[in-house]
Design an enzyme around this catalytic site. Structure first.
Site, PDB file in Angstrom:
ATOM      1  N   ASP A  92      60.365  50.277  41.342  1.00 30.02           N
ATOM      2  CA  ASP A  92      60.476  50.721  39.811  1.00 30.02           C
ATOM      3  C   ASP A  92      59.582  52.123  39.966  1.00 30.02           C
ATOM      4  O   ASP A  92      58.551  52.354  40.626  1.00 30.02           O
ATOM      5  CB  ASP A  92      59.637  49.634  39.229  1.00 30.02           C
ATOM      6  CG  ASP A  92      60.028  49.764  37.546  1.00 30.02           C
ATOM      7  OD1 ASP A  92      60.516  48.930  37.157  1.00 30.02           O
ATOM      8  OD2 ASP A  92      59.387  50.873  37.163  1.00 30.02           O
ATOM      9  N   ASP A  98      61.489  56.239  42.653  1.00 27.08           N
ATOM     10  CA  ASP A  98      62.550  56.945  41.679  1.00 27.08           C
ATOM     11  C   ASP A  98      63.900  56.449  42.263  1.00 27.08           C
ATOM     12  O   ASP A  98      64.160  56.987  43.357  1.00 27.08           O
ATOM     13  CB  ASP A  98      62.289  58.399  41.590  1.00 27.08           C
ATOM     14  CG  ASP A  98      63.422  59.010  40.548  1.00 27.08           C
ATOM     15  OD1 ASP A  98      64.185  58.252  40.069  1.00 27.08           O
ATOM     16  OD2 ASP A  98      63.102  60.235  40.209  1.00 27.08           O
ATOM     17  N   VAL A  99      64.802  55.766  41.790  1.00 20.71           N
ATOM     18  CA  VAL A  99      66.166  55.320  42.284  1.00 20.71           C
ATOM     19  C   VAL A  99      66.825  56.771  42.455  1.00 20.71           C
ATOM     20  O   VAL A  99      67.970  56.697  43.247  1.00 20.71           O
ATOM     21  CB  VAL A  99      66.738  54.551  41.442  1.00 20.71           C
ATOM     22  CG1 VAL A  99      66.047  52.805  41.571  1.00 20.71           C
ATOM     23  CG2 VAL A  99      66.947  54.809  39.913  1.00 20.71           C
ATOM     24  N   LYS A 159      76.761  54.512  31.780  1.00 20.32           N
ATOM     25  CA  LYS A 159      77.184  53.036  31.942  1.00 20.32           C
ATOM     26  C   LYS A 159      78.680  52.987  32.302  1.00 20.32           C
ATOM     27  O   LYS A 159      78.930  52.133  32.978  1.00 20.32           O
ATOM     28  CB  LYS A 159      76.371  52.417  30.628  1.00 20.32           C
ATOM     29  CG  LYS A 159      75.194  52.177  30.718  1.00 20.32           C
ATOM     30  CD  LYS A 159      74.433  51.712  31.777  1.00 20.32           C
ATOM     31  CE  LYS A 159      72.973  51.201  31.530  1.00 20.32           C
ATOM     32  NZ  LYS A 159      72.145  50.838  32.644  1.00 20.32           N
ATOM     33  N   THR A 161      64.126  43.395  24.176  1.00 18.31           N
ATOM     34  CA  THR A 161      63.211  44.212  25.587  1.00 18.31           C
ATOM     35  C   THR A 161      62.668  44.990  24.890  1.00 18.31           C
ATOM     36  O   THR A 161      62.812  45.769  23.796  1.00 18.31           O
ATOM     37  CB  THR A 161      63.942  44.399  26.749  1.00 18.31           C
ATOM     38  OG1 THR A 161      64.770  45.462  26.353  1.00 18.31           O
ATOM     39  CG2 THR A 161      64.829  43.263  27.222  1.00 18.31           C
ATOM     40  N   TYR A 215      74.046  58.177  28.035  1.00 16.43           N
ATOM     41  CA  TYR A 215      73.902  56.773  28.368  1.00 16.43           C
ATOM     42  C   TYR A 215      74.948  55.927  28.326  1.00 16.43           C
ATOM     43  O   TYR A 215      75.179  55.369  29.275  1.00 16.43           O
ATOM     44  CB  TYR A 215      72.785  55.974  27.454  1.00 16.43           C
ATOM     45  CG  TYR A 215      72.531  54.452  27.713  1.00 16.43           C
ATOM     46  CD1 TYR A 215      71.473  54.164  28.775  1.00 16.43           C
ATOM     47  CD2 TYR A 215      73.193  53.610  26.853  1.00 16.43           C
ATOM     48  CE1 TYR A 215      71.174  52.903  28.888  1.00 16.43           C
ATOM     49  CE2 TYR A 215      72.901  52.105  27.083  1.00 16.43           C
ATOM     50  CZ  TYR A 215      71.870  51.680  28.051  1.00 16.43           C
ATOM     51  OH  TYR A 215      71.503  50.706  28.642  1.00 16.43           O
TER      52      TYR A 215
END
Ligand SMILES: NC(=O)c1ccc[n+]([C@@H]2O[C@H](COP(=O)([O-])OP(=O)(O)OC[C@H]3O[C@@H](n4cnc5c(N)ncnc54)[C@H](O)[C@@H]3O)[C@@H](O)[C@H]2O)c1
Length: 247
Positions: free
Chosen positions: A35, A65-66, A159, A190, A155
């Site tokens: 994360d 960081d991915v 996706k 969330t 976004y």
């Protein structure tokens, strides 16, 4: 060295990531949570303690960081050495930017695509280089891959690209014996959803009956990562309580 199932969860300190980690902890998995949040923070230690209490064979939490390929490779190598083998990768990490297209800077587009799509692609590459047959990947996309609302163009595009990546990866994963699927959550209760300016402004209204919990997503991820789904690959499965399908 542990003999449990080795599971990597990106975004593992977020709401859905934590629920996914809890699901696998109950199965006795060895978990690596990646994360961007500082893994040294007390919150990370709390999450690790909760997962151990639920039955996790081992828990590693790394701040990463991915989109940082060398950092991802190092964390995955560390987990493989500690766990013996990797069996499941769940790409949960994600972020949103709320801006009209006319105001989006090139770096907005690049960052959004980097975090929500390229990060998953890098980890799938790591999985394909390291995992044995029987492994699997689950990508957490969104209903925004199919239908969307104003102000979230990068976004939605990221996706949708993640769903496309899922199909491509399933084709290349097949001869390796690695399945790759995506889940498309609808509105899930969330921090990310509650922070949405569209929700706060009332531009997007969610019927409480259409509001899911992180555990609803985790259960679907768990199914797709289980032997019960051994003939399922390249799929994108919606979990939105039926919201998108109604007239
Ligand atoms: N909440 C919803 O309604 C909903 C609906 C559909 C899809 N999703 C997707 O589910 C996933 C999890 O969302 P959530 O609601 O739990 O949000 P969250 O903000 O609680 O979790 C996201 C996590 O990803 C981490 N992260 C962000 N950028 C990162 C990076 N560059 N590298 C590593 N980690 C990074 C964050 O630190 C955070 O812990 C996201 O991919 C999101 O797009 C959420």
């Amino acid at each position: 060295m542990v003999s449990a199932r080795g599971v990597i969860v990106t975004g593992g300190l977020g709401d859905i990531g934590r629920a996914v980690a809890r699901h696998f902890a109950r199965e006795g998995a060895a978990l690596l949570l990646l994360d961007a949040r500082d893994a040294a923070a007390p919150e990370a230690e709390q999450v690790a303690a909760e997962l151990r209490a639920l039955g996790a064979a081992a828990v590693l939490v790394r701040c990463c960081d991915v989109a940082d390929a060398p950092a991802i490779a190092a964390a995955v190598a560390e987990a493989e050495a500690a766990f013996g083998a990797l069996h499941v990768v769940v790409n949960v990490a994600g972020m949103m930017i709320y801006k009209p297209i006319a105001e989006l800077a090139p770096e907005d587009w690049r960052r959004l695509l980097d975090v929500n799509m390229v990060g998953a692609a890098l980890l799938i590459g790591e999985a394909f280089r390291r995992m044995r047959a029987g492994g699997c990947v689950v990508n957490v996309a969104s209903v925004h891959a199919r239908r969307t609302s104003p102000l979230v163009a990068p976004y939605a595009a990221a996706k949708a690209a993640l769903v496309s990546l899922t199909r491509s990866a399933a084709i290349e994963g097949k001869p390796l014996g690695i399945r790759v699927n995506a889940v498309l959550p609808g509105a899930i209760d969330t921090a990310m959803l509650r922070a949405s300016p569209n929700i706060r402004s009332g531009a997007e209204v969610i019927d409480p009956a259409d509001l899911g919990q992180p555990e609803d997503v985790a259960a679907l991820v768990g199914f797709l990562a289980s032997d019960a789904a051994q003939f399922v690959t390249g799929e994108d499965v919606v979990a939105d309580g039926g919201r998108m399908g109604r007239l």
